[in-house]
Write a protein that holds these residues in place. Structure first.
Motif: not given
Length: 151
Positions: A52, A70-71, A73, A76, A127, A130
């Motif tokens: 990440y 956006a990828e 969460t 994650d 995400t 968000d």
């Protein structure tokens, strides 16, 4: 009982990274979180293992995101920081031979397991982008660029 704030702190850092041009040093992140750079490196290492973030040593080095907000969460990041307990309450094991304590503990384990699954499903649907929609990105980037204190 002290709360585990690793998830919240890493979300904070990652959203700053998402709005920052270039790498952020462990020292700058530590200043932002009012902690020690060693703690930052140790925590971000788990995110690096999941790909990440990445890190570069030396002049101009630091930490950067490997993918857009956006990828990523909440789930994650929760997993990357070690899946800390989401509840501060739990069963008691004071009287293991007591059938009432056994019944209480069995019920609590079931209820907590169900609640945790609901929470993790919700984490999966949110995400970092968000979360970042709640503020203007330039202000966040300016805060980090200045590196003069906490955000």
């Amino acid at each position: 009982m002290r709360q585990d704030s690793r998830l919240s702190r890493m979300l904070h850092v990652l959203i700053h990274m998402g709005h920052h041009d270039g790498a952020l040093t462990s020292e700058a992140i530590a200043k932002m979180l009012d902690t020690n750079p060693v703690v930052v490196r140790r925590t971000l290492a788990g995110l690096r293992e999941k790909n990440y973030v990445t890190s570069e040593k030396g002049h101009g080095g630091g930490w950067t995101l490997t993918r857009p907000l956006a990828e990523l969460t909440l789930l994650d990041i929760y997993r990357a920081v070690g899946e800390p307990s989401v509840f501060a309450v739990g069963p008691a094991y004071d009287m293991p031979g007591c059938v009432i304590e056994q019944a209480v503990n069995a019920t609590l384990r079931d209820v907590f397991a169900e609640a945790e699954q609901l929470l993790l499903r919700r984490f999966e649907g949110v995400t970092l982008a968000d979360i970042a929609r709640d503020f203007a990105p330039p202000a966040a980037a300016d805060t980090v660029k200045a590196q003069t204190g906490r955000s």
